[in-house]
Structures are given as C-alpha cells and as structure tokens.
Design a protein around this motif. Sequence first.
Motif, mmCIF file in Angstrom:
data_model
loop_
_atom_site.group_PDB
_atom_site.id
_atom_site.type_symbol
_atom_site.label_atom_id
_atom_site.label_comp_id
_atom_site.label_asym_id
_atom_site.label_seq_id
_atom_site.Cartn_x
_atom_site.Cartn_y
_atom_site.Cartn_z
ATOM 1 N N MET A 1 8.117 9.319 0.867
ATOM 2 C CA MET A 1 6.823 9.226 0.189
ATOM 3 C C MET A 1 6.130 7.926 0.580
ATOM 4 N N ALA A 2 4.889 8.030 0.978
ATOM 5 C CA ALA A 2 4.159 6.855 1.440
ATOM 6 C C ALA A 2 3.887 5.893 0.289
ATOM 7 N N LYS A 3 4.018 4.632 0.567
ATOM 8 C CA LYS A 3 3.695 3.603 -0.417
ATOM 9 C C LYS A 3 2.190 3.370 -0.383
ATOM 10 N N THR A 4 1.590 3.273 -1.562
ATOM 11 C CA THR A 4 0.146 3.065 -1.623
ATOM 12 C C THR A 4 -0.180 1.845 -2.464
ATOM 13 N N ALA A 5 -1.293 1.237 -2.148
ATOM 14 C CA ALA A 5 -1.778 0.077 -2.896
ATOM 15 C C ALA A 5 -3.296 0.157 -2.963
ATOM 16 N N THR A 6 -3.848 -0.333 -4.052
ATOM 17 C CA THR A 6 -5.295 -0.373 -4.215
ATOM 18 C C THR A 6 -5.757 -1.820 -4.104
ATOM 19 N N LEU A 7 -6.755 -2.038 -3.279
ATOM 20 C CA LEU A 7 -7.239 -3.394 -3.018
ATOM 21 C C LEU A 7 -8.725 -3.486 -3.324
ATOM 22 N N TYR A 8 -9.068 -4.409 -4.197
ATOM 23 C CA TYR A 8 -10.464 -4.716 -4.491
ATOM 24 C C TYR A 8 -10.810 -6.037 -3.821
ATOM 25 N N ARG A 9 -11.851 -6.025 -2.986
ATOM 26 C CA ARG A 9 -12.219 -7.232 -2.251
ATOM 27 C C ARG A 9 -13.729 -7.279 -2.046
ATOM 28 N N MET A 10 -14.251 -8.497 -1.881
ATOM 29 C CA MET A 10 -15.686 -8.674 -1.687
ATOM 30 C C MET A 10 -16.088 -8.341 -0.263
ATOM 31 N N VAL A 11 -17.073 -7.452 -0.128
ATOM 32 C CA VAL A 11 -17.633 -7.094 1.171
ATOM 33 C C VAL A 11 -19.138 -6.942 0.984
ATOM 34 N N SER A 12 -19.896 -7.950 1.381
ATOM 35 C CA SER A 12 -21.350 -7.886 1.241
ATOM 36 C C SER A 12 -22.010 -8.511 2.466
ATOM 37 N N ASP A 13 -23.336 -8.377 2.530
ATOM 38 C CA ASP A 13 -24.057 -8.974 3.654
ATOM 39 C C ASP A 13 -23.936 -10.494 3.650
ATOM 40 N N PHE A 61 -3.411 -3.936 -6.517
ATOM 41 C CA PHE A 61 -2.664 -3.176 -7.515
ATOM 42 C C PHE A 61 -1.637 -2.301 -6.796
ATOM 43 N N ILE A 62 -0.386 -2.387 -7.220
ATOM 44 C CA ILE A 62 0.684 -1.575 -6.652
ATOM 45 C C ILE A 62 1.383 -0.841 -7.804
ATOM 46 N N ASP A 63 1.516 0.464 -7.670
ATOM 47 C CA ASP A 63 2.105 1.298 -8.732
ATOM 48 C C ASP A 63 1.376 1.107 -10.053
ATOM 49 N N GLY A 64 0.063 0.935 -9.977
ATOM 50 C CA GLY A 64 -0.749 0.800 -11.176
ATOM 51 C C GLY A 64 -0.689 -0.557 -11.837
ATOM 52 N N LYS A 65 0.092 -1.473 -11.288
ATOM 53 C CA LYS A 65 0.224 -2.805 -11.862
ATOM 54 C C LYS A 65 -0.478 -3.831 -10.965
ATOM 55 N N ARG A 66 -1.172 -4.755 -11.618
ATOM 56 C CA ARG A 66 -1.897 -5.772 -10.841
ATOM 57 C C ARG A 66 -0.919 -6.808 -10.291
ATOM 58 N N VAL A 67 -0.962 -6.977 -8.971
ATOM 59 C CA VAL A 67 -0.147 -8.008 -8.317
ATOM 60 C C VAL A 67 -0.897 -9.330 -8.310
ATOM 61 N N GLY A 68 -2.191 -9.272 -7.970
ATOM 62 C CA GLY A 68 -3.008 -10.480 -7.942
ATOM 63 C C GLY A 68 -3.664 -10.691 -6.594
ATOM 64 N N GLY A 69 -3.995 -11.964 -6.314
ATOM 65 C CA GLY A 69 -4.678 -12.318 -5.078
ATOM 66 C C GLY A 69 -3.737 -12.401 -3.894
ATOM 67 N N TYR A 70 -4.250 -12.997 -2.816
ATOM 68 C CA TYR A 70 -3.482 -13.043 -1.573
ATOM 69 C C TYR A 70 -2.191 -13.831 -1.727
ATOM 70 N N ASP A 71 -2.254 -14.998 -2.389
ATOM 71 C CA ASP A 71 -1.044 -15.795 -2.580
ATOM 72 C C ASP A 71 -0.028 -15.039 -3.426
ATOM 73 N N ALA A 72 -0.501 -14.375 -4.472
ATOM 74 C CA ALA A 72 0.396 -13.597 -5.321
ATOM 75 C C ALA A 72 1.017 -12.437 -4.548
ATOM 76 N N LEU A 73 0.243 -11.859 -3.630
ATOM 77 C CA LEU A 73 0.755 -10.762 -2.811
ATOM 78 C C LEU A 73 1.856 -11.250 -1.885
ATOM 79 N N ARG A 74 1.668 -12.418 -1.294
ATOM 80 C CA ARG A 74 2.712 -12.980 -0.445
ATOM 81 C C ARG A 74 3.974 -13.244 -1.264
#
Length: 243
Positions: A1-13, A61-74
């Motif tokens: 089963m593929a592992k999935t993660a949801t990522l919210y990030r800023m992308v603007s002009d 967010f991984i498995d519906g739980k918030r991991v946090g920012g980039y440092d937290a992800l590392r």
Amino acid sequence: MAKTATLYRMVSDQHLCPFGLKSRDLLKRKGFEVDDKPLESREETDAFMREHQVDTTPQTFIDGKRVGGYDALREYFGMPSEKKDGTTYVPVLAIFLSAFAMSVALVWNVSGTLAAIPVLEWFVALTMCALAIQKLRDLTAFSNQFIVYDLLAMRVVRYAYVYPFAELYVGVAMLAGLTAWAVSPIALFIGGVGAVSVFKAVYIDKRELKCACVGGNSNVPLGFVSLTENLFMILAAVWMWVR
C-alpha cells in the motif's frame, strides 16, 4: 500500500516557499505519494494557519496527523536539522578546498604537470583572493568583527576597511606574477600584524572570538585557521624574495 502525505505550502506570484519545495522533495524521496495543497494567496495562507492553529507553513500531515514544518519533517524521519548553530569551520574549508582544486586545474592546464611549487603558489594566491572577496561582500560587518582583535585596527579603525583591498591586491599581484618589491612589503605587513594579533588574542589573552577571515558575522572561531591565513601571507612574501 502506497504511503501518502498531505502537504500545505505557499505558492503565489509573490512568494514560492523554499521549505515547501524541500518538504515535497523529502517526502517523495522517502517513498510517499504527496497530496500537494498549494496555498495561493496571503488570505488563504492566513485562513489555513488560523484553522490549524499554526504560525508557519509548510505543514505536512501523515496518516491524518500533523507532523509540522520542514524541520519537524526531518526530525520525523530521524534526520538532523539543516540549521547550523554554533561555531563552524565549513566556510573556511570550502574556500581552501576550492582554491586548491582550482590551483591544481590551472597548473595542469598551463604546464601539463602537477609540480608542487606552482600549485602551492597559485593555491595561496587564489585563497587570498577568495578570502578578500568574502570580506568585501560587507565591509561594515567585517570591520565590526575585525577591530575587536586586530591590534592595528583597534587603534586605526580605517585600517579595517583597507585590509581586504590590500589582501586582494596581494592575491591578484601574485597571480599576475608581479615582482617581489611590489607585493612582498604589503603581504609581510598585513600578514605580520594579523599573525601577532591573532596569537595575542587567542593564545595569550585566551579570548574566545569569532574570526572575520571569511567576512563579518561568521561563526568561524578565531584561532589556528585565522593564524594560517596570516602565515600564508608572510610565507608568500618571504618566498617571493627568495625566489
């Protein structure tokens, strides 16, 4: 089963978040399928942060739980933080190794050999040029860090603004092959004053200071590396007279 993660990030002009890109890349390298959720305006970003009670983006967010920012992800993946705190010799090592590689390449290109003396001569000259450029990037920051340990700059503050130009001149003059009388006196003077200053501050007064050798606001500790820079100039001056 593929592992999935949801990522919210800023992308603007106006703003493309670098840590969002790094988070997405890290997740993909760890084998995750990324549900990428770009936040395309300041209003959308602010609304997201209020909803999830966070102060920054990106957020993973991984498995519906918030991991946090980039440092937290590392940290989640057991990786060390990319933030470098405290003292470090990395900037100096990068300059020394790059200058040595360039000197080897140039000597090989010019003569087809790797004769030790020419390599060392070019190495010293290129190192001095690179260190001078680092100082010239922000003369004010360099002077603020330099005048607290250099014996001459303490008395004549303007010397701190002259020093990087003198160092650059010596390096360029060596590369140009100028005669010893045009180079050695300056190299001997600034190298001698610098060596005595560093030796006194570090080994006699036992002061713990940051070195301005790679420019102001650096975290390179004042000590052996700083002394080496000045000894390079002294040895270069002596060598040019002997040669």
